[in-house]
Scaffold this motif. Structure first.
Motif, mmCIF file in Angstrom:
data_model
loop_
_atom_site.group_PDB
_atom_site.id
_atom_site.type_symbol
_atom_site.label_atom_id
_atom_site.label_comp_id
_atom_site.label_asym_id
_atom_site.label_seq_id
_atom_site.Cartn_x
_atom_site.Cartn_y
_atom_site.Cartn_z
ATOM 1 N N LEU A 310 0.827 -1.209 0.000
ATOM 2 C CA LEU A 310 0.000 0.000 0.000
ATOM 3 C C LEU A 310 0.856 1.253 0.000
ATOM 4 O O LEU A 310 0.492 2.266 -0.619
ATOM 5 C CB LEU A 310 -0.940 -0.002 1.206
ATOM 6 N N ARG A 311 1.971 1.208 0.693
ATOM 7 C CA ARG A 311 2.842 2.377 0.729
ATOM 8 C C ARG A 311 3.347 2.711 -0.670
ATOM 9 O O ARG A 311 3.432 3.881 -1.053
ATOM 10 C CB ARG A 311 4.012 2.140 1.673
ATOM 11 N N VAL A 312 3.680 1.694 -1.438
ATOM 12 C CA VAL A 312 4.197 1.922 -2.784
ATOM 13 C C VAL A 312 3.059 2.300 -3.737
ATOM 14 O O VAL A 312 3.201 3.210 -4.559
ATOM 15 C CB VAL A 312 4.937 0.679 -3.294
ATOM 16 N N ARG A 313 1.918 1.611 -3.644
ATOM 17 C CA ARG A 313 0.819 1.873 -4.577
ATOM 18 C C ARG A 313 0.098 3.176 -4.288
ATOM 19 O O ARG A 313 -0.150 3.986 -5.175
ATOM 20 C CB ARG A 313 -0.196 0.717 -4.527
ATOM 21 N N ASP A 314 -0.243 3.415 -3.016
ATOM 22 C CA ASP A 314 -1.063 4.569 -2.672
ATOM 23 C C ASP A 314 -0.238 5.838 -2.453
ATOM 24 O O ASP A 314 -0.679 6.936 -2.781
ATOM 25 C CB ASP A 314 -1.891 4.273 -1.421
ATOM 26 N N GLU A 315 0.926 5.718 -1.824
ATOM 27 C CA GLU A 315 1.856 6.828 -1.570
ATOM 28 C C GLU A 315 1.348 7.825 -0.529
ATOM 29 O O GLU A 315 2.132 8.561 0.066
ATOM 30 C CB GLU A 315 2.195 7.589 -2.861
ATOM 31 N N HIS A 316 0.040 7.918 -0.320
ATOM 32 C CA HIS A 316 -0.530 8.881 0.620
ATOM 33 C C HIS A 316 -1.966 8.469 0.925
ATOM 34 O O HIS A 316 -2.467 7.469 0.376
ATOM 35 C CB HIS A 316 -0.498 10.305 0.036
ATOM 36 N N CYS A 317 -2.629 9.206 1.787
ATOM 37 C CA CYS A 317 -4.042 8.959 2.064
ATOM 38 C C CYS A 317 -4.830 9.011 0.760
ATOM 39 O O CYS A 317 -4.646 9.915 -0.059
ATOM 40 C CB CYS A 317 -4.565 10.005 3.051
ATOM 41 N N ARG A 318 -5.735 8.030 0.553
ATOM 42 C CA ARG A 318 -6.446 7.906 -0.708
ATOM 43 C C ARG A 318 -7.760 8.667 -0.746
ATOM 44 O O ARG A 318 -8.534 8.510 -1.698
ATOM 45 C CB ARG A 318 -6.695 6.423 -1.007
ATOM 46 N N PHE A 319 -8.028 9.499 0.257
ATOM 47 C CA PHE A 319 -9.207 10.350 0.170
ATOM 48 C C PHE A 319 -8.974 11.389 -0.921
ATOM 49 O O PHE A 319 -7.860 11.897 -1.066
ATOM 50 C CB PHE A 319 -9.454 11.032 1.512
ATOM 51 N N PRO A 320 -9.988 11.724 -1.723
ATOM 52 C CA PRO A 320 -9.780 12.669 -2.827
ATOM 53 C C PRO A 320 -9.148 13.966 -2.369
ATOM 54 O O PRO A 320 -9.673 14.657 -1.494
ATOM 55 C CB PRO A 320 -11.203 12.901 -3.364
ATOM 56 N N GLY A 321 -7.994 14.286 -2.944
ATOM 57 C CA GLY A 321 -7.313 15.537 -2.654
ATOM 58 C C GLY A 321 -6.376 15.514 -1.468
ATOM 59 O O GLY A 321 -5.611 16.457 -1.272
ATOM 60 N N CYS A 322 -6.395 14.458 -0.652
ATOM 61 C CA CYS A 322 -5.546 14.409 0.539
ATOM 62 C C CYS A 322 -4.165 13.875 0.167
ATOM 63 O O CYS A 322 -4.043 12.909 -0.591
ATOM 64 C CB CYS A 322 -6.175 13.523 1.618
ATOM 65 N N ARG A 323 -3.123 14.515 0.717
ATOM 66 C CA ARG A 323 -1.755 14.119 0.408
ATOM 67 C C ARG A 323 -0.976 13.744 1.663
ATOM 68 O O ARG A 323 0.253 13.788 1.670
ATOM 69 C CB ARG A 323 -1.028 15.261 -0.311
ATOM 70 N N ARG A 324 -1.676 13.362 2.738
ATOM 71 C CA ARG A 324 -0.953 12.985 3.956
ATOM 72 C C ARG A 324 -0.113 11.747 3.692
ATOM 73 O O ARG A 324 -0.566 10.784 3.084
ATOM 74 C CB ARG A 324 -1.934 12.745 5.107
ATOM 75 N N ALA A 325 1.106 11.767 4.215
ATOM 76 C CA ALA A 325 2.087 10.722 3.943
ATOM 77 C C ALA A 325 1.662 9.396 4.576
ATOM 78 O O ALA A 325 0.806 9.360 5.468
ATOM 79 C CB ALA A 325 3.451 11.150 4.487
ATOM 80 N N PRO A 326 2.257 8.275 4.121
ATOM 81 C CA PRO A 326 1.928 6.975 4.711
ATOM 82 C C PRO A 326 2.128 6.937 6.219
ATOM 83 O O PRO A 326 1.389 6.248 6.923
ATOM 84 C CB PRO A 326 2.868 6.013 3.988
ATOM 85 N N GLU A 327 3.138 7.668 6.723
ATOM 86 C CA GLU A 327 3.372 7.680 8.164
ATOM 87 C C GLU A 327 2.201 8.297 8.924
ATOM 88 O O GLU A 327 1.994 8.004 10.105
ATOM 89 C CB GLU A 327 4.648 8.461 8.485
ATOM 90 N N SER A 328 1.429 9.159 8.267
ATOM 91 C CA SER A 328 0.274 9.803 8.902
ATOM 92 C C SER A 328 -1.037 9.139 8.519
ATOM 93 O O SER A 328 -2.106 9.657 8.832
ATOM 94 C CB SER A 328 0.229 11.292 8.506
ATOM 95 N N SER A 329 -0.962 7.992 7.834
ATOM 96 C CA SER A 329 -2.157 7.279 7.398
ATOM 97 C C SER A 329 -2.170 5.881 8.007
ATOM 98 O O SER A 329 -1.154 5.397 8.504
ATOM 99 C CB SER A 329 -2.205 7.194 5.862
ATOM 100 N N GLU A 330 -3.319 5.242 7.928
ATOM 101 C CA GLU A 330 -3.494 3.917 8.514
ATOM 102 C C GLU A 330 -4.139 2.979 7.504
ATOM 103 O O GLU A 330 -4.788 3.420 6.553
ATOM 104 C CB GLU A 330 -4.369 4.005 9.779
ATOM 105 N N PHE A 331 -3.962 1.688 7.769
ATOM 106 C CA PHE A 331 -4.596 0.674 6.934
ATOM 107 C C PHE A 331 -6.108 0.736 7.119
ATOM 108 O O PHE A 331 -6.598 0.844 8.239
ATOM 109 C CB PHE A 331 -4.064 -0.702 7.330
ATOM 110 N N ASP A 332 -6.851 0.676 6.023
ATOM 111 C CA ASP A 332 -8.308 0.740 6.091
ATOM 112 C C ASP A 332 -8.908 -0.288 5.146
ATOM 113 O O ASP A 332 -8.469 -0.418 4.000
ATOM 114 C CB ASP A 332 -8.802 2.139 5.716
ATOM 115 N N HIS A 333 -9.910 -1.035 5.644
ATOM 116 C CA HIS A 333 -10.682 -1.927 4.791
ATOM 117 C C HIS A 333 -11.695 -1.101 4.006
ATOM 118 O O HIS A 333 -12.511 -0.389 4.604
ATOM 119 C CB HIS A 333 -11.420 -2.977 5.618
ATOM 120 N N ILE A 334 -11.658 -1.180 2.677
ATOM 121 C CA ILE A 334 -12.623 -0.439 1.865
ATOM 122 C C ILE A 334 -14.033 -0.910 2.189
ATOM 123 O O ILE A 334 -14.933 -0.104 2.453
ATOM 124 C CB ILE A 334 -12.305 -0.612 0.370
#
Length: 444
Positions: A310-334
């Protein structure tokens, strides 16, 4: 004038949301905004009818609709509410085109947090001047009037402002970026003067770099390498970097690598950064679309491998427009685990804490469409397609669109109608047959 109308629309929409007006989604699911139930289920420390939470959710929806960032939309909403609720005269001046939107925004920003009567007094003093003065001149006049009429002591305001200290950055073209620090003025000047002093010492020698470049290089070296004379150098923090092997082999001059959190940078710069990397990781990607397929890890537990993926594929929070880094994001079940969702690459994404609350509490929904692409739906029914940054050529995710039908299929337009429409009588109208009889002279 358009900015004035937009301000009214934004402010009125925000008020409607705060009042809890029903929406199609809330009518479909009456328990959707039942905060008590959601807090007990997810453990989020929220209060019933949290105004700040509702406001931030509205800002996110408006940002999607207007294709702007949440920060920009938040500032526009703050300006809109200030004009709608405090500075009505300035709002009407915007309607008539008498003042600029930049001056209106400066007035709202400078009068926030002061009594309404004082804010309107500043407006009454300066509004006549705003009809002809430049934006820069008005910004200075508003600032001076605020300092002169503000009822709170400057020292108290300074103490409160210091709590907003921050460090930010944003990308610029050609592999460059800007770093911005929000600090007390004396600290900023101390940092700048210290850097300038060392830069001037270098400039007095046979240094060929301009002074501006020297300041930037001294600032960079002092933070990453340490000030001159310091022998112990710390290891630089982790920087995610993806170098496509095919581009490296076929076109190293024009090829680009991907810097995590930024985007494309020249392969040459990436290789210099990779030369200092303690370890390298093999990543399998689709050579045509750029989508991440797998990671070359076999020794780690599945949960660790999935997080790395996920870190490589998503690179950041996947909410539209959000660019928070992986360190500031968490694993989430869609699809929620409690609802039968599985733990897999097709049902996983990175989400920061705030946007997890949006998804689990406020009714935002996400659906995985393949290749890491997500379809988001807001509580009020707005949809947004969110693509991974590394997906270069996304394939079509839905069926082929239905061909556009003629506006008036089977309708003929005679010569007289064409004349009334100022249409060239010899011109053909695409999609509409021109088989009607030509009218004779005198026909009505």
């Amino acid at each position: 004038m358009v900015d004035g109308l937009e301000s009214t629309l934004l402010a009125d929409t925000s008020e409607m949301v705060q009042r809890g007006m029903p929406t199609p989604l809330s009518e479909e699911n009456p328990t959707l905004f039942d905060y008590k139930q959601e807090v007990e289920e997810h453990g989020y420390p929220l209060l019933s009818g949290d105004r700040d939470l509702n406001r931030s959710s509205l800002v996110a929806e408006a940002a999607i609709v207007t294709r702007t960032s949440e920060r920009s939309t938040f500032n526009r909403l703050a300006t809109a509410e200030g004009l709608r609720n405090v500075h009505e005269r300035s709002l009407f001046a915007l309607y008539t085109g008498s003042i600029t939107s930049r001056t209106a925004a400066a007035l709202v920003k400078q009068t926030q947090g002061i009594p309404r009567a004082t804010a309107r007094q500043i407006e009454a003093i300066l509004l006549p001047t705003a009809a002809t003065a430049s934006d820069a001149s008005m910004a200075l006049r508003i600032k001076r009037a605020r300092e002169r009429l503000h009822p709170e002591a400057a020292s108290d305001r300074r103490s409160r402002a210091e709590t907003g200290r921050s460090l930010m950055w944003w990308p610029e073209p050609d592999g460059m970026a800007v770093l911005q620090a929000y600090l007390p003025a004396e600290d900023v000047l101390s940092i700048y003067n210290t850097v300038s002093m060392h830069s001037n010492l270098l400039a007095s020698s046979e240094e060929q770099r301009p002074l501006g470049q020297l300041r930037a290089d001294v600032f960079r070296d002092s933070l990453i390498e340490g000030w001159p004379g310091q022998h112990a150098k710390k290891q630089p923090p982790f920087v995610g970097l993806t170098i496509p092997a095919l581009q490296l082999l076929t076109d190293p001059e024009r090829g680009t690598a991907n810097l995590e959190g930024y985007g494309p940078i020249p392969i040459g710069a990436a290789l210099l950064l990779a030369a200092r990397a303690p370890t390298l990781r093999a990543i399998l990607t689709d050579p045509w679309t750029g989508s991440v397929l797998d990671l070359g890890r076999k020794r780690y537990k599945p949960s660790k491998a999935l997080r790395d993926f996920l870190r490589v594929r998503d690179e950041h929070c996947r909410f539209p427009g959000c660019r928070r880094a992986p360190e500031s994001s968490e694993f989430d079940h869609i699809e929620d685990w409690a609802a039968g969702g599985v733990t897999s690459t097709q049902n996983a994404q990175l989400l920061c804490k705030r946007h997890q609350i949006y998804k689990h509490v406020l009714g935002w929904r996400a659906v995985h469409l393949g290749n890491g692409s997500l379809q988001w739906r807001t509580p009020h029914g707005v949809t947004e397609l969110e693509l991974p940054d590394g997906l270069l050529y996304p394939r079509a995710l839905g069926p082929e669109p239905t061909p556009i039908q003629a506006m008036l299929p089977g309708t003929s337009i005679d010569a007289q109608a064409k004349r009334l429409l100022c249409w060239d009588e010899t011109a053909e109208i695409p999609g509409i047959p021109d088989t009607g009889p030509e009218p004779r002279d005198g026909d009505g």
